[in-house]
Design a protein around this motif. Structure first.
Motif, PDB file in Angstrom:
ATOM      1  N   ASP A 130       0.784  -1.193   0.019  1.00  0.00           N
ATOM      2  CA  ASP A 130       0.062   0.052  -0.051  1.00  0.00           C
ATOM      3  C   ASP A 130       0.824   1.217  -0.013  1.00  0.00           C
ATOM      4  OD1 ASP A 130      -2.029  -1.400   0.014  1.00  0.00           O
ATOM      5  OD2 ASP A 130      -2.571  -1.318   2.163  1.00  0.00           O
ATOM      6  N   PHE A 131       1.756   1.251  -0.903  1.00  0.00           N
ATOM      7  CA  PHE A 131       2.621   2.268  -0.912  1.00  0.00           C
ATOM      8  C   PHE A 131       1.902   3.686  -1.301  1.00  0.00           C
ATOM      9  CE2 PHE A 131       5.758   5.248  -2.993  1.00  0.00           C
ATOM     10  CZ  PHE A 131       6.998   5.299  -2.078  1.00  0.00           C
ATOM     11  N   GLY A 132       2.043   4.655  -0.697  1.00  0.00           N
ATOM     12  CA  GLY A 132       1.468   6.065  -0.464  1.00  0.00           C
ATOM     13  C   GLY A 132       0.377   6.390   0.062  1.00  0.00           C
ATOM     14  N   ALA A 133       0.144   5.354   1.298  1.00  0.00           N
ATOM     15  CA  ALA A 133      -1.033   5.211   2.032  1.00  0.00           C
ATOM     16  C   ALA A 133      -0.401   4.983   3.468  1.00  0.00           C
ATOM     17  CB  ALA A 133      -2.275   4.389   1.832  1.00  0.00           C
ATOM     18  N   GLY A 134      -1.145   5.657   4.421  1.00  0.00           N
ATOM     19  CA  GLY A 134      -0.573   5.552   5.920  1.00  0.00           C
ATOM     20  C   GLY A 134       0.807   5.795   6.083  1.00  0.00           C
ATOM     21  N   HIS A 135       1.467   4.804   6.660  1.00  0.00           N
ATOM     22  CA  HIS A 135       2.928   4.784   6.974  1.00  0.00           C
ATOM     23  C   HIS A 135       3.935   4.485   6.056  1.00  0.00           C
ATOM     24  CE1 HIS A 135       1.496   6.002  11.067  1.00  0.00           C
ATOM     25  NE2 HIS A 135       0.997   4.847  11.203  1.00  0.00           N
ATOM     26  N   ALA A 136       3.455   3.930   4.772  1.00  0.00           N
ATOM     27  CA  ALA A 136       4.042   3.510   3.704  1.00  0.00           C
ATOM     28  C   ALA A 136       4.314   4.474   2.568  1.00  0.00           C
ATOM     29  CB  ALA A 136       3.394   2.269   3.328  1.00  0.00           C
ATOM     30  N   GLY A 137       5.162   5.391   2.943  1.00  0.00           N
ATOM     31  CA  GLY A 137       5.330   6.618   1.975  1.00  0.00           C
ATOM     32  C   GLY A 137       6.970   6.679   1.752  1.00  0.00           C
ATOM     33  N   LEU A 138       7.239   7.829   1.044  1.00  0.00           N
ATOM     34  CA  LEU A 138       8.566   7.900   0.744  1.00  0.00           C
ATOM     35  C   LEU A 138       9.285   7.924   1.627  1.00  0.00           C
ATOM     36  CD1 LEU A 138       7.706  11.040  -1.915  1.00  0.00           C
ATOM     37  CD2 LEU A 138       8.213   8.580  -2.527  1.00  0.00           C
ATOM     38  N   GLY A 139       9.187   8.408   3.032  1.00  0.00           N
ATOM     39  CA  GLY A 139      10.279   8.230   4.007  1.00  0.00           C
ATOM     40  C   GLY A 139      10.698   6.954   4.124  1.00  0.00           C
ATOM     41  N   LEU A 140       9.706   5.561   3.927  1.00  0.00           N
ATOM     42  CA  LEU A 140      10.295   4.608   4.094  1.00  0.00           C
ATOM     43  C   LEU A 140      11.235   3.945   2.950  1.00  0.00           C
ATOM     44  CD1 LEU A 140       7.240   2.317   5.241  1.00  0.00           C
ATOM     45  CD2 LEU A 140       9.085   2.667   6.418  1.00  0.00           C
ATOM     46  N   LEU A 141      11.124   4.551   1.790  1.00  0.00           N
ATOM     47  CA  LEU A 141      11.804   4.299   0.609  1.00  0.00           C
ATOM     48  C   LEU A 141      13.168   5.079   0.618  1.00  0.00           C
ATOM     49  CD1 LEU A 141      11.024   2.703  -1.887  1.00  0.00           C
ATOM     50  CD2 LEU A 141      10.509   4.708  -3.075  1.00  0.00           C
ATOM     51  N   VAL A 142      13.334   6.062   1.417  1.00  0.00           N
ATOM     52  CA  VAL A 142      14.579   6.647   1.805  1.00  0.00           C
ATOM     53  C   VAL A 142      15.492   5.804   2.603  1.00  0.00           C
ATOM     54  CG1 VAL A 142      15.776   8.610   2.576  1.00  0.00           C
ATOM     55  CG2 VAL A 142      13.721   9.086   1.109  1.00  0.00           C
ATOM     56  N   ASP A 143      14.744   5.312   3.437  1.00  0.00           N
ATOM     57  CA  ASP A 143      15.529   4.580   4.520  1.00  0.00           C
ATOM     58  C   ASP A 143      15.944   3.069   4.015  1.00  0.00           C
ATOM     59  OD1 ASP A 143      15.301   6.629   6.578  1.00  0.00           O
ATOM     60  OD2 ASP A 143      13.354   6.019   6.959  1.00  0.00           O
ATOM     61  N   PHE A 144      15.283   2.585   3.258  1.00  0.00           N
ATOM     62  CA  PHE A 144      15.548   1.460   2.509  1.00  0.00           C
ATOM     63  C   PHE A 144      14.935   0.758   1.433  1.00  0.00           C
ATOM     64  CE2 PHE A 144      11.700  -0.785   3.856  1.00  0.00           C
ATOM     65  CZ  PHE A 144      11.196  -0.162   5.051  1.00  0.00           C
ATOM     66  N   GLN A 145      15.345   0.217   0.351  1.00  0.00           N
ATOM     67  CA  GLN A 145      14.748  -0.180  -0.738  1.00  0.00           C
ATOM     68  C   GLN A 145      14.441  -1.659  -0.910  1.00  0.00           C
ATOM     69  OE1 GLN A 145      17.935   1.687  -0.865  1.00  0.00           O
ATOM     70  NE2 GLN A 145      16.716   3.343  -0.070  1.00  0.00           N
ATOM     71  N   PRO A 146      12.977  -1.859  -0.823  1.00  0.00           N
ATOM     72  CA  PRO A 146      12.736  -3.196  -1.123  1.00  0.00           C
ATOM     73  C   PRO A 146      12.959  -3.599  -2.553  1.00  0.00           C
ATOM     74  CG  PRO A 146      10.739  -1.785  -0.927  1.00  0.00           C
ATOM     75  CD  PRO A 146      12.018  -0.935  -1.070  1.00  0.00           C
ATOM     76  N   ASP A 147      12.416  -5.100  -2.724  1.00  0.00           N
ATOM     77  CA  ASP A 147      12.248  -5.716  -4.037  1.00  0.00           C
ATOM     78  C   ASP A 147      11.229  -5.055  -4.961  1.00  0.00           C
ATOM     79  OD1 ASP A 147      14.702  -7.715  -3.851  1.00  0.00           O
ATOM     80  OD2 ASP A 147      13.388  -8.313  -2.670  1.00  0.00           O
ATOM     81  N   LEU A 148      10.386  -4.728  -4.241  1.00  0.00           N
ATOM     82  CA  LEU A 148       8.893  -4.393  -4.899  1.00  0.00           C
ATOM     83  C   LEU A 148       8.229  -3.275  -4.209  1.00  0.00           C
ATOM     84  CD1 LEU A 148       9.112  -7.880  -5.330  1.00  0.00           C
ATOM     85  CD2 LEU A 148       7.054  -6.929  -7.043  1.00  0.00           C
ATOM     86  N   ILE A 149       7.556  -2.358  -4.516  1.00  0.00           N
ATOM     87  CA  ILE A 149       6.394  -1.492  -3.970  1.00  0.00           C
ATOM     88  C   ILE A 149       5.157  -1.974  -4.743  1.00  0.00           C
ATOM     89  CG2 ILE A 149       7.963  -0.042  -3.152  1.00  0.00           C
ATOM     90  CD1 ILE A 149       7.300   1.899  -5.392  1.00  0.00           C
ATOM     91  N   LYS A 150       4.074  -1.739  -3.754  1.00  0.00           N
ATOM     92  CA  LYS A 150       2.692  -2.064  -4.313  1.00  0.00           C
ATOM     93  C   LYS A 150       2.007  -0.656  -4.139  1.00  0.00           C
ATOM     94  CE  LYS A 150       0.541  -6.038  -3.279  1.00  0.00           C
ATOM     95  NZ  LYS A 150      -0.120  -6.845  -2.549  1.00  0.00           N
ATOM     96  N   ILE A 151       1.449   0.159  -5.320  1.00  0.00           N
ATOM     97  CA  ILE A 151       1.057   1.388  -5.040  1.00  0.00           C
ATOM     98  C   ILE A 151      -0.410   1.385  -4.384  1.00  0.00           C
ATOM     99  CG2 ILE A 151       0.323   3.434  -6.207  1.00  0.00           C
ATOM    100  CD1 ILE A 151       2.494   2.887  -8.263  1.00  0.00           C
ATOM    101  N   ASP A 152      -0.810   2.000  -3.431  1.00  0.00           N
ATOM    102  CA  ASP A 152      -2.152   1.798  -2.878  1.00  0.00           C
ATOM    103  C   ASP A 152      -3.380   1.891  -3.953  1.00  0.00           C
ATOM    104  OD1 ASP A 152      -3.847   1.782  -0.345  1.00  0.00           O
ATOM    105  OD2 ASP A 152      -4.326   3.644  -1.174  1.00  0.00           O
ATOM    106  N   MET A 153      -4.326   1.572  -3.586  1.00  0.00           N
ATOM    107  CA  MET A 153      -5.356   1.518  -4.647  1.00  0.00           C
ATOM    108  C   MET A 153      -6.209   2.803  -4.759  1.00  0.00           C
ATOM    109  SD  MET A 153      -8.478  -0.476  -2.561  1.00  0.00           S
ATOM    110  CE  MET A 153      -7.618  -1.958  -2.452  1.00  0.00           C
TER     111      MET A 153
END
Length: 218
Positions: free
Chosen positions: A152-175
């Motif tokens: 749910d990237f882009g919603a709640g606590h799952a935003g750009l701040g998380l992406l700055v701190d670490f990079q996963p293999d995938l991100i799922k954009i919030d509906m």
């Protein structure tokens, strides 16, 4: 090796099952995998099941969800289709990454389910205050061959701040960013920006929220 969660968490006083939502690869025109979604034994929603979990049961519930998902997927997934199993988990329920993976690894071995076919999604429902701890979790999971994703990237606590701190293999954009994108220039601009960032960081992007209730590749 052990952790506090192993010794202090209370056992569950209820049972549950899993539903499997397809993740569709639009380019290859095939189902790429399935996300395991917790459900009650009579089809109760995830909210109803989660409302039964006490703070003392959080660790046990997280562990039991992983094992249940692997056991069901091993039984239901066609063995020759190389499908991914996506499992949500709560980062704050992981005390010591290596120790907390033992039940997962044992279940995968027992069911002959390859760890390379398992993707762990960091749930958006919790704020992660200790980013170093989360980075350690990702490192340990990758060491065992698991794929990692931000849900749910882009919603709640799952935003750009998380992406700055670490990079996963995938991100799922919030509906909420996907639905109505065909008529919303604002959504188009935001999603285009996410795609550009992901490309530079070598991260695969999935979209959530089509009318078919599935996730799809971008």
């Amino acid at each position: 090796m052990a952790c506090d969660g192993c010794t202090t968490s209370s056992k569950l006083d209820f049972d549950f099952s899993m539903a499997f939502q397809p993740i569709y690869d639009a380019v290859a025109d095939r189902v790429w995998g399935y996300e395991a979604l917790v459900r009650g034994l009579s089809g109760e929603s995830a909210f109803e099941v989660l409302s039964k979990v006490s703070p003392e049961q959080k660790y046990r519930f997280d562990q039991d969800c992983r094992v249940k998902a692997i056991e069901l997927a091993a039984r239901l997934f066609p063995p020759d289709e190389n499908l991914k199993l996506s499992i949500n988990f709560m980062p704050n329920a992981v005390y010591e990454p290596a120790a907390c993976l033992r039940a997962t690894l044992l279940a995968a071995a027992r069911c002959s389910f390859p760890t390379s076919s398992i993707m762990f999604e960091f749930t958006e429902n919790e704020e992660v205050s200790d980013t170093a701890h989360l980075t350690n979790i990702i490192t340990e999971y990758r060491r065992h061959g698991f794929t990692t994703a931000i849900d749910d990237f882009g919603a709640g606590h799952a935003g750009l701040g998380l992406l700055v701190d670490f990079q996963p293999d995938l991100i799922k954009i919030d509906m909420k960013l996907i639905r109505g994108i065909d008529t919303s220039p604002a959504r188009q601009a935001v999603v285009a920006g996410i795609l550009g960032i992901a490309k530079k960081l070598n991260i695969t992007v999935l979209a959530e929220g089509s009318r078919l209730r599935r996730s799809s590749w971008f």
